[in-house]
Design an enzyme around this catalytic site. Structure first.
Site, PDB file in Angstrom:
ATOM      1  N   THR A  83       0.863  -1.179   0.000  1.00 16.71           N
ATOM      2  CA  THR A  83       0.000   0.000   0.000  1.00 16.71           C
ATOM      3  C   THR A  83       0.901   1.231   0.000  1.00 16.71           C
ATOM      4  O   THR A  83       1.964   1.220   0.617  1.00 16.71           O
ATOM      5  CB  THR A  83      -0.872  -0.016   1.269  1.00 16.71           C
ATOM      6  OG1 THR A  83      -1.815  -1.077   1.139  1.00 16.71           O
ATOM      7  CG2 THR A  83      -1.605   1.296   1.488  1.00 16.71           C
ATOM      8  N   VAL A  98     -13.831  -3.610   1.619  1.00 15.77           N
ATOM      9  CA  VAL A  98     -13.169  -2.309   1.595  1.00 15.77           C
ATOM     10  C   VAL A  98     -12.333  -2.186   2.869  1.00 15.77           C
ATOM     11  O   VAL A  98     -12.825  -2.475   3.965  1.00 15.77           O
ATOM     12  CB  VAL A  98     -14.203  -1.156   1.517  1.00 15.77           C
ATOM     13  CG1 VAL A  98     -13.499   0.201   1.605  1.00 15.77           C
ATOM     14  CG2 VAL A  98     -15.019  -1.250   0.228  1.00 15.77           C
ATOM     15  N   GLY A  99     -11.091  -1.775   2.728  1.00 18.20           N
ATOM     16  CA  GLY A  99     -10.198  -1.649   3.881  1.00 18.20           C
ATOM     17  C   GLY A  99     -10.185  -0.238   4.443  1.00 18.20           C
ATOM     18  O   GLY A  99     -11.105   0.560   4.228  1.00 18.20           O
ATOM     19  N   THR A 111      -0.744   2.034   6.738  1.00 18.50           N
ATOM     20  CA  THR A 111      -0.707   0.756   6.026  1.00 18.50           C
ATOM     21  C   THR A 111      -0.717  -0.370   7.043  1.00 18.50           C
ATOM     22  O   THR A 111      -0.093  -0.249   8.096  1.00 18.50           O
ATOM     23  CB  THR A 111       0.535   0.657   5.112  1.00 18.50           C
ATOM     24  OG1 THR A 111       0.556  -0.653   4.522  1.00 18.50           O
ATOM     25  CG2 THR A 111       1.844   0.882   5.861  1.00 18.50           C
ATOM     26  N   GLY A 112      -1.443  -1.437   6.741  1.00 14.89           N
ATOM     27  CA  GLY A 112      -1.502  -2.549   7.682  1.00 14.89           C
ATOM     28  C   GLY A 112      -2.838  -3.252   7.588  1.00 14.89           C
ATOM     29  O   GLY A 112      -3.538  -3.151   6.574  1.00 14.89           O
TER      30      GLY A 112
END
Ligand code: ASP
Length: 353
Positions: free
Chosen positions: A218, A247-248, A269-270
């Site tokens: 990402t 969806v993140g 990010t993660g």
């Protein structure tokens, strides 16, 4: 159209620098021990970026691969710097840096996006302007070459904050953005990663929510321009083998991306589900705003204490309204770098860099 927000000005030094003032009141030795921000990089204006956090180990990295990442991160930083040095906006700098990374197959964003369990690529992105809290986000797009450009178009060209799937794509067409065939996002390495993730899942592994080397990448950027305005943006293909429609955090304002001139800009990010539940990006900025914590203190508390306590993996890049930079992660590594007014590039990958 909705009424524009009034311009958000940085808080007075009294509040933003509250922790620094308190620390300065201590004797020098105690100050050095208690102020984790003392060693943090600081810029008058500049840019900090990431290309994903996860299993990045020296032992597993070839020189050639490391050089590729370093070159692309450097190119992204220089693109953002070129905007800022000319007096361009933080929003433009964030878009310039992220577009470079989206066009590279090295990162899990744009061209190099990972595959869903259905073998499709569904891309998410968001951007936020710290000067007026305006924001734009897109989720689940399949044919937009640069999702960060679409997020920006949503922010600038619509009264809304977020568009998803077909509606997002039709808005992209209306805005004249580049539309590509779905096959543009096909890369061998991401397809092999999907196959491996499926095999692992069949053998009972919990592949769905882990962040491993093959799910890395990402991308995100946070910029502070010469006018003192902050902006942050994030772009991703999500996680390998995600169920279609998932969806993140990356397109969720407050979770994966946040910026306010009153406090800071953050790109995360993660493991997205947990970044959403912990409202990570906003939590960091809220700590700075309401507790007077420094950027470094607030970021460490969230990434190394709150997320670690929950076994959540990931990282963030943060740039304060006062120019303090934090690049914090609780994984083996995070592709990351920053650049300030002198144009000198710093790029790092591992925890011990
Ligand atoms: N946060 C992204 C997501 O959950 C993935 C990542 O950053 O690696 O969609």
């Amino acid at each position: 159209m909705l009424q524009p927000m009034p311009r958000i000005r940085p808080r007075s030094a009294a509040l933003l620098g509250c922790a620094a003032v308190l620390a300065a009141a201590l004797p020098p030795a105690a100050h050095a021990q208690t102020d984790p921000a003392a060693d943090a990089p600081r810029v008058r204006w500049g840019l900090v970026i990431h290309g994903g956090a996860g299993t990045i180990r020296r032992a597993q990295m070839t020189d050639e691969r490391a050089a590729e990442y370093t070159a692309k991160l450097t190119e992204a930083l220089r693109a953002g710097h070129a905007v800022l040095v000319e007096g361009g906006s933080a929003v433009d700098a964030v878009v310039a840096a992220i577009t470079i990374m989206e066009d590279s197959p090295l990162f899990n964003a744009g061209k190099g996006a990972v595959f869903t369990s259905s073998g499709t690529n569904e891309l998410d992105a968001s951007i936020m302007s710290g000067a007026d809290l305006n924001a734009g986000a897109v989720a689940g797009v399949k044919r937009v070459k640069n999702p960060i450009l679409l997020a920006r178009a949503v922010m600038d060209g619509s009264p809304h904050v977020m568009f998803a799937r077909d509606g997002a794509e039709s808005f992209a067409e209306e805005q004249g953005l580049e539309i590509v065939e779905e096959s543009y996002f096909y890369t061998e390495s991401r397809m092999r990663a999907l196959e491996r993730a499926k095999e692992e899942a069949e053998q009972g592994g919990s592949a769905a929510l882990r962040t491993e080397s093959e799910k890395l990448g990402t991308v995100g950027a946070v910029a502070l321009d010469r006018n003192g305005d902050l902006a942050a943006g994030t772009s991703t293909g999500g996680i390998t083998n995600k169920l279609w429609g998932r969806v993140g955090d990356s397109p969720i304002i407050g979770a994966g991306t946040y910026a306010s001139n009153e406090s800071c800009g953050v790109s995360a990010t993660g493991q997205g589900e947990f970044f959403i539940r912990n409202v990570v990006a906003y939590d960091i900025c809220a700590r700075v705003l309401y507790t007077g914590a420094s950027i470094t203190q607030a970021t460490r508390t969230v990434i190394q204490e709150r997320l670690v306590d929950q076994n959540v993996l990931g990282g963030v890049v943060v740039l304060g309204a006062d120019g303090e930079i934090a690049m914090e992660f609780n994984t083996d590594g995070m592709y990351r770098g920053w650049i300030g007014p002198d144009g000198e590039v710093t790029v790092k990958m591992y925890a011990d860099d």
